[in-house]
Design a protein around this motif. Structure first.
Motif, mmCIF file in Angstrom:
data_model
loop_
_atom_site.group_PDB
_atom_site.id
_atom_site.type_symbol
_atom_site.label_atom_id
_atom_site.label_comp_id
_atom_site.label_asym_id
_atom_site.label_seq_id
_atom_site.Cartn_x
_atom_site.Cartn_y
_atom_site.Cartn_z
ATOM 1 N N LEU A 70 0.750 -1.304 -0.036
ATOM 2 C CA LEU A 70 0.150 -0.252 -0.070
ATOM 3 C C LEU A 70 0.780 1.249 0.170
ATOM 4 O O LEU A 70 0.600 2.221 -0.846
ATOM 5 N N PRO A 71 1.731 1.247 0.943
ATOM 6 C CA PRO A 71 2.778 2.832 0.983
ATOM 7 C C PRO A 71 3.293 3.084 -0.515
ATOM 8 O O PRO A 71 3.340 4.065 -1.048
ATOM 9 N N LEU A 72 3.934 1.887 -0.949
ATOM 10 C CA LEU A 72 4.441 1.940 -2.327
ATOM 11 C C LEU A 72 3.511 2.272 -3.431
ATOM 12 O O LEU A 72 3.916 3.514 -4.428
ATOM 13 N N TRP A 73 2.267 1.829 -3.445
ATOM 14 C CA TRP A 73 1.330 2.222 -4.505
ATOM 15 C C TRP A 73 1.114 3.595 -4.277
ATOM 16 O O TRP A 73 1.033 4.409 -5.275
ATOM 17 N N ILE A 74 0.425 4.117 -3.002
ATOM 18 C CA ILE A 74 0.252 5.546 -2.738
ATOM 19 C C ILE A 74 1.146 6.465 -3.149
ATOM 20 O O ILE A 74 0.960 7.473 -3.517
ATOM 21 N N ASP A 75 2.515 6.379 -3.099
ATOM 22 C CA ASP A 75 3.574 7.023 -3.258
ATOM 23 C C ASP A 75 3.796 7.221 -4.854
ATOM 24 O O ASP A 75 4.470 7.987 -5.443
ATOM 25 N N GLY A 76 3.214 6.310 -5.554
ATOM 26 C CA GLY A 76 3.335 6.313 -7.087
ATOM 27 C C GLY A 76 4.389 5.618 -7.871
ATOM 28 O O GLY A 76 4.768 5.630 -9.030
ATOM 29 N N TYR A 77 4.838 4.695 -6.928
ATOM 30 C CA TYR A 77 6.366 3.885 -7.352
ATOM 31 C C TYR A 77 5.749 2.682 -8.084
ATOM 32 O O TYR A 77 6.981 1.933 -8.512
ATOM 33 N N VAL A 78 4.760 2.177 -8.150
ATOM 34 C CA VAL A 78 4.435 0.971 -8.647
ATOM 35 C C VAL A 78 3.593 1.261 -9.948
ATOM 36 O O VAL A 78 2.479 1.776 -10.083
ATOM 37 N N MET A 79 4.287 1.113 -10.931
ATOM 38 C CA MET A 79 3.646 1.239 -12.397
ATOM 39 C C MET A 79 2.432 0.525 -12.608
ATOM 40 O O MET A 79 1.491 0.682 -13.222
#
Length: 744
Positions: free
Chosen positions: A561-570
């Motif tokens: 979740l944190p990685l997704w919210i930061d926009g780092y997961v294409m």
């Protein structure tokens, strides 16, 4: 940067949306002053756990007290006043129902995330544009203006009726005075002059009666026209906005404004009714040939009563659709024998109706299900923060009835998730001699008996509310219509913004469109069938598009979740597209994408350069699923990942997150510990043992660009691995590790 700090940097049009959902239920002052603390609490979990909600409420009040102490020292009188008021509100309103404040704060935070996601999108989707059109806003303003004008007209007519009453009393007094005189006195010139004056007064009375009736008629006509046109459209628009909000769209506002309009119109109609009653009193005391009251009053009264009946019937609405507290983001999916909540409101807020209206809840008439729990409650103005006349059912449970053979109908995993049902509500209003029966229903709900049915049931709810504004088409799935692909993609983006805090950009939506259609498409006007969305397997796969997407949502929510919210997961990018993106990048550049062949899997691909320097190669690890990610956080995997190539020392090939962000800069704050904090043999640990950590290791063969067998996690400490390198040959290590990289 905190979420609230990001919100404050939005453009004014988005800030106006934020302003709409902060009110006395959860004041914006508290959101601002306690931003970091509020965002660090798990309000969503507390919304389903009363004990946890009570602890959070108590801690919230403590936080408010601390702020109150601080501003008291600063002698900020206005803020001191507001904080005292808010503290009193929190204690008084939520002490008996702490989960309510948890639900409110959870919804506010989720809506903030949705607005932040919308602000990052290049364009608004077609659905959101239609809900926020300038035409709708202009009509809202016109309705409020006309309602205010009608209220003023009704009040002015009151003054005319009072003048008419005074004029008639004067006429009555002077006429009775003449009637009491002796016959001789009646023949005097003075009396004859008085009789002429009385005749003139009677003419004035007749004119005023006609004038008052005309004004009453115009007020009634204005109300009729407003109810038939703009107010009806406003109510239908609100219901449509509620449908869209239920499937992840913008929070629907405007119900308080509608309540104000309905209430003012009801007050005006009752005022007109009293005026007609007063005219009836005047009629009993004085009538004459050509009197307009006995001719016009019955018709006007009949029209007023008719409008009141319709106004009350339209004012009985489901304010919050049925929803299980355990799944607040999946409304209208109900599990048998599990409690759900639903809230109703009467938009006509009159003090005389407080605790006088008892509402009964039932389920549709096929006798397959019944509602258990408290299904009759009185509407009141005490439970809502804004004092609306409402009732909330919190302890209803659907139960499937046994068949005549003694076994349950479709209870179990095979319950049909396309079968729609309706929760109905009925009541009766008795007021000022009127008795009005009211009925309303929830939007269609889907019954499930097992949580495993929830994804497909939710797909049915999405498709229904996307495709139709009919609130009661229970046979919808007998022949479900196609949906516009552009609107469906917008709703899919809402699933991500509402459930995992970040919506999808145009590139990600393009990939989903290709996934659905099997080829690149221009999806503006393309129609997609229900079967393609939720029933037919993807080409070469054993699962449907929706099952694949739902598994990704679950993966994000629970593990990245944190990685997704930061926009780092294409995330949504095909293997072909990722190679185009990476081929010209610095070796070691990588991106994160969701697996297309493994449910709920995420992988990373990096670009490397062959020794001759002329060609590049791409490597993708076996997707990590929830089992692996439960053992090791994904950010730690990216930090510690190692590759063995022939006799080379293991190294981490991941250097830059696409396009050129240093890996540690992107993911450093999400590491569970810093690299230099990894245990060494001398650090101790359990006595007699060398501390160990999980290190993801892959072996890439020299003779093949495409690896052949899966990677895995190897439990060993870095220092132990170095010792092995000193004493074992590469072949022996390869046998021990037996983990290599392969493309996915």
């Amino acid at each position: 940067m905190s979420q609230w700090s990001q919100v404050q940097q939005l453009e004014i049009k988005f800030l106006e949306q934020v302003d709409q959902f902060y009110d006395d239920n959860f004041p914006m002052e508290i959101r601002h002053l306690l931003a970091q603390w509020i965002e660090s609490q798990d309000w969503e979990a507390a919304a389903n756990n009363e004990a946890m909600a009570m602890i959070l409420l108590q801690n919230l009040i403590i936080q408010v007290d601390e702020q109150l102490d601080r501003v008291s020292q600063e002698k900020n009188l206005l803020l001191i006043h507001n904080l005292k008021r808010i503290r009193k509100l929190l204690q008084g309103k939520y002490h008996g129902n702490p989960m309510h404040i948890a639900v409110i704060i959870s919804n506010c935070l989720r809506e903030e995330r949705r607005i932040l996601a919308a602000a990052s999108m290049p364009v608004q989707g077609p659905l959101e544009k239609s809900l926020q059109s300038s035409v709708v806003s202009e009509r809202q303003r016109n309705v409020e203006h006309k309602v205010s004008a009608i209220k003023n007209s009704a009040q002015m007519t009151d003054q005319d009726v009072k003048y008419l009453e005074d004029l008639q009393e004067e006429f009555d007094f002077r006429y009775k005075t003449i009637q009491s005189l002796e016959q001789n006195d009646k023949n005097s010139a003075l009396i004859k002059q008085e009789m002429l004056a009385l005749q003139a007064m009677l003419n004035t009375l007749d004119y005023k009666r006609k004038e008052v009736l005309g004004k009453i008629g115009r007020v009634i006509h204005e109300i009729d026209m407003l109810m038939s046109n703009m107010l009806t459209e406003e109510l239908l628009d609100w219901k449509r906005r509620q449908q869209i909000a239920c499937i992840g769209g913008p929070l629907h506002g405007g119900l308080d404004q509608l309540q104000n309009c309905f209430t003012l119109l009801a007050e005006s109609l009752f005022q007109v009714r009293r005026q007609l009653e007063k005219l009836d009193e005047l009629l009993t005391r004085l009538t004459y040939d050509g009197d307009p009251i006995p001719v016009q009053r019955p018709q006007l009264l009949e029209k007023v009563n008719f409008l009141l009946y319709n106004l009350f019937r339209n004012s009985f609405v489901v304010e919050r659709q049925p929803c299980m507290p355990t799944h607040p983001q999946r409304p209208m999916v109900l599990k048998t024998l599990i409690q759900f909540t639903v809230k109703l409101r009467l938009l006509i807020k009159l003090p005389e109706l407080n605790y006088q209206i008892r509402v009964k809840a039932t389920i549709d008439n096929n006798r397959r299900f019944v509602l258990c729990g408290t299904h009759v409650k009185a509407m009141n103005m005490d439970e809502s923060a804004n004092g609306s006349l409402s009732v909330e059912f919190r302890h209803l449970q659907p139960k499937e009835m046994k068949t005549s053979a003694g076994s349950k109908g479709n209870e179990g995993p095979h319950m049909v998730t396309e079968e729609l049902h309706s929760i109905s509500f009925e009541t009766q209003v008795c007021l000022y001699g009127l008795t009005i029966n009211l009925e309303t229903s929830s939007l269609p709900v889907v019954m499930i008996s097992n949580v495993s049915q929830l994804p497909n049931a939710w797909a049915s709810i999405i498709w229904y509310n996307l495709s139709t504004n009919d609130p009661q088409n229970l046979s919808f799935f007998n022949n479900p219509p196609a949906a516009t692909l552009s609107q469906l993609l917008e709703v899919l983006s809402w699933q991500f913004s509402s459930y995992v805090g970040r919506g999808l950009n145009s590139e990600q939506l393009n990939m989903l469109a290709e996934k659905l259609m099997g080829q690149p498409v221009s999806y503006n006007d393309y129609q997609l069938s229900w079967a393609k969305f939720c029933k037919e397997h993807l080409p070469g796969k054993s699962f449907t598009f929706w099952v694949w997407l739902e598994a990704i949502l679950d993966l994000i929510k629970k593990h990245i979740l944190p990685l997704w919210i930061d926009g780092y997961v294409m995330g949504f990018v095909s293997k072909e597209k990722e190679r185009i993106l990476l081929k010209d990048k610095t070796p070691g550049t990588f991106l994160l994408r969701f697996s297309e062949s493994n449910l709920g899997g995420i992988t990373f691909t990096w670009v490397d350069q062959l020794e001759n320097g002329k060609y590049v190669t791409f490597h993708s690890v076996e997707p990590y699923n929830k089992g692996r990610l439960s053992a090791l956080p994904f950010a730690d995997i990216l930090r510690d990942y190692k590759v063995i190539m022939a006799d080379n020392v293991p190294e981490n090939p991941l250097k830059y997150l696409y396009p050129d962000i240093p890996k540690d800069k992107a993911f450093g704050k999400h590491y569970s510990c810093q690299p230099n904090e990894v245990s060494k043999p001398s650090d101790g640990g359990v006595k007699g043992y060398v501390p160990s950590v999980f290190i993801p290791v892959s072996k890439i063969l020299n003779d093949s660009i495409e690896p052949h067998s899966p990677s895995d996690l190897l439990p060993m400490s870095p220092s132990v691995y170095a010792v092995l390198r000193e004493h074992l040959s590469p072949t022996a290590i390869e046998t021990a590790v037996s983990v290599v990289n392969f493309s996915n």
